[in-house]
Design an enzyme around this catalytic site. Structure first.
Site, PDB file in Angstrom:
ATOM      1  N   SER A 154     -45.302 -53.148   0.595  1.00  0.00           N
ATOM      2  CA  SER A 154     -46.249 -53.618  -0.469  1.00  0.00           C
ATOM      3  C   SER A 154     -46.760 -54.890  -0.191  1.00  0.00           C
ATOM      4  O   SER A 154     -48.113 -55.280  -0.130  1.00  0.00           O
ATOM      5  CB  SER A 154     -45.684 -53.469  -1.793  1.00  0.00           C
ATOM      6  OG  SER A 154     -45.495 -52.206  -2.105  1.00  0.00           O
TER       7      SER A 154
ATOM      8  N   ALA B  57     -41.286 -39.104  -8.311  1.00  0.00           N
ATOM      9  CA  ALA B  57     -42.307 -39.029  -7.515  1.00  0.00           C
ATOM     10  C   ALA B  57     -43.037 -37.863  -7.953  1.00  0.00           C
ATOM     11  O   ALA B  57     -44.266 -37.785  -8.403  1.00  0.00           O
ATOM     12  CB  ALA B  57     -41.871 -38.799  -6.124  1.00  0.00           C
TER      13      ALA B  57
ATOM     14  N   ASN C 118     -36.363 -26.808  -7.347  1.00  0.00           N
ATOM     15  CA  ASN C 118     -35.530 -27.973  -7.152  1.00  0.00           C
ATOM     16  C   ASN C 118     -34.087 -27.744  -7.231  1.00  0.00           C
ATOM     17  O   ASN C 118     -33.584 -26.666  -7.638  1.00  0.00           O
ATOM     18  CB  ASN C 118     -35.637 -28.816  -8.575  1.00  0.00           C
ATOM     19  CG  ASN C 118     -34.786 -30.234  -8.250  1.00  0.00           C
ATOM     20  OD1 ASN C 118     -35.375 -30.899  -7.102  1.00  0.00           O
ATOM     21  ND2 ASN C 118     -34.196 -30.732  -9.142  1.00  0.00           N
TER      22      ASN C 118
ATOM     23  N   LYS D 115     -38.948 -47.503 -12.364  1.00  0.00           N
ATOM     24  CA  LYS D 115     -40.293 -46.992 -12.924  1.00  0.00           C
ATOM     25  C   LYS D 115     -40.177 -46.701 -14.486  1.00  0.00           C
ATOM     26  O   LYS D 115     -41.233 -46.664 -15.153  1.00  0.00           O
ATOM     27  CB  LYS D 115     -40.874 -45.768 -12.070  1.00  0.00           C
ATOM     28  CG  LYS D 115     -41.331 -46.234 -10.770  1.00  0.00           C
ATOM     29  CD  LYS D 115     -41.920 -45.200  -9.846  1.00  0.00           C
ATOM     30  CE  LYS D 115     -42.174 -45.359  -8.395  1.00  0.00           C
ATOM     31  NZ  LYS D 115     -43.047 -44.386  -7.669  1.00  0.00           N
TER      32      LYS D 115
ATOM     33  N   THR E  69     -31.520 -29.022  -8.379  1.00  0.00           N
ATOM     34  CA  THR E  69     -30.938 -28.630  -9.800  1.00  0.00           C
ATOM     35  C   THR E  69     -32.045 -28.235 -10.862  1.00  0.00           C
ATOM     36  O   THR E  69     -32.874 -28.880 -11.155  1.00  0.00           O
ATOM     37  CB  THR E  69     -30.514 -30.115 -10.361  1.00  0.00           C
ATOM     38  OG1 THR E  69     -29.743 -30.847  -9.220  1.00  0.00           O
ATOM     39  CG2 THR E  69     -29.766 -29.974 -11.571  1.00  0.00           C
TER      40      THR E  69
ATOM     41  N   GLY F 124     -46.531 -39.187   3.748  1.00  0.00           N
ATOM     42  CA  GLY F 124     -46.865 -39.749   2.715  1.00  0.00           C
ATOM     43  C   GLY F 124     -47.243 -41.321   2.960  1.00  0.00           C
ATOM     44  O   GLY F 124     -47.409 -41.923   2.001  1.00  0.00           O
TER      45      GLY F 124
END
Ligand code: NDP
Length: 275
Positions: free
Chosen positions: A17, A131, A151, A66, A153, A239
């Site tokens: 960043s 995400a 997923n 986040k 899980t 990404g």
């Protein structure tokens, strides 16, 4: 002296960043100070408050903070509200504002840089972590036909499907049941499996003709997922563009002008390929 901008994360030493935001500012011959801050787990909120109290103008937030950044905000954008996670913070008066730019970042990369057509597509999303939660709203905004979330899980995928059920057609399936699915037009890997170099062992029957495969992770070499996809004729993207585009969206929030992203993606691509 406190930097004007910062990214909070743990670990954070790898973060690109500072490079990205300085490169954006340089496009207008401006300079800015942007640092990495890696507070201890229990010190995150205090570190953010101190940063802004000492004159910080904007902050990015990455793993694992986040959700805690979201909880701290007095005011949140609608997409941050839906994601329940925040990666961009700024102050207006004495109020802490938060946004989540991961979704627009990923979409901009798919549509503008890769020229992918997302409208009416059948989409498979692998993973159900932060995400994926951050991008699902934007995927629906792009007008997809339906989303299947798988997923490791299952309960986390089910929880996400429930959370986004009002946005459109979304179902959760166990990874082991993917072979029973019809093919998909777009597959997004939002798992951290690529980070570990792990192969998801996906059935080839998932790939429709002309399928797009996107891995949120980026690295010098294609991830096992992207390698598998391109071996079977898919259009692929990692990404890196998402990383730069989500930063551009944060930058726009803070500075009120949109930086160019192509040259920054190219510069980072060269840097990443050297690692
Ligand atoms: P989280 O830790 O919140 O979620 C991780 C997800 O990956 C979970 O769904 C987890 O499944 C799954 N997972 C982890 N290991 C494996 C494995 N070996 N096999 C199968 N599934 C696995 O992480 P994030 O959601 O924040 O990040 C996910 C990825 O997205 C990372 O690679 C990250 O680098 C990337 N990312 C990229 C961004 C960009 O700008 N390009 C922005 C944000 C993230 P389970 O629930 O079973 O544990």
């Amino acid at each position: 002296m406190t930097a004007q901008y910062a990214v909070f994360g743990q670990p954070v030493s790898h973060s690109k960043s500072p490079f990205i935001h300085r490169a954006f500012a340089a496009q207008r011959s401006e300079t800015l100070t942007y640092e990495r801050i890696g507070p201890a787990e229990e010190d995150f909120e205090e570190a953010v408050r101190t940063f802004f109290a000492e004159g910080g103008k904007g902050a990015n937030v990455t793993l694992p903070f986040k959700e805690r950044a979201y909880a701290m905000c007095d005011v949140r954008t609608e997409r941050a509200e839906v994601a329940q996670a925040v990666n961009t913070l700024w102050m207006e008066g004495d109020q802490l504002h938060g946004d989540n730019t991961d979704g627009p970042g990923m979409l901009a990369d798919m549509v503008r840089h890769n020229n992918w057509k997302i409208l009416n597509k059948r989409v498979l999303v692998l993973g159900a972590g932060g995400a994926v939660r951050g991008v699902l709203n934007c995927i629906f905004d792009a007008g997809v036909k339906e989303v299947v979330v798988a997923n490791r899980t299952l309960s986390r995928a089910e929880e996400l499907a429930q959370h986004f059920s009002e946005r459109g057609d979304i179902t959760a399936v166990p990874m082991e049941d993917l072979a029973a699915q019809e093919s998909f037009d777009l597959i997004i890997n939002g798992t951290a499996a690529s980070l570990a170099g792990a192969d998801l062992e996906l059935p080839v029957s998932l790939l429709a003709t002309g399928v797009y495969c996107y891995d949120m992770m980026y690295a010098a070499k294609p991830s096992p997922f992207l390698q598998w996809a391109s071996d079977h004729g898919a259009s692929t993207s990692d990404g890196l563009g998402m990383l730069v585009e989500q930063a551009a969206e944060s930058f726009y929030r803070w500075h009120g002008w949109r930086p160019g992203t192509v040259s920054v993606i190219q510069a980072l691509r060269e840097e990443v390929s050297l690692v």
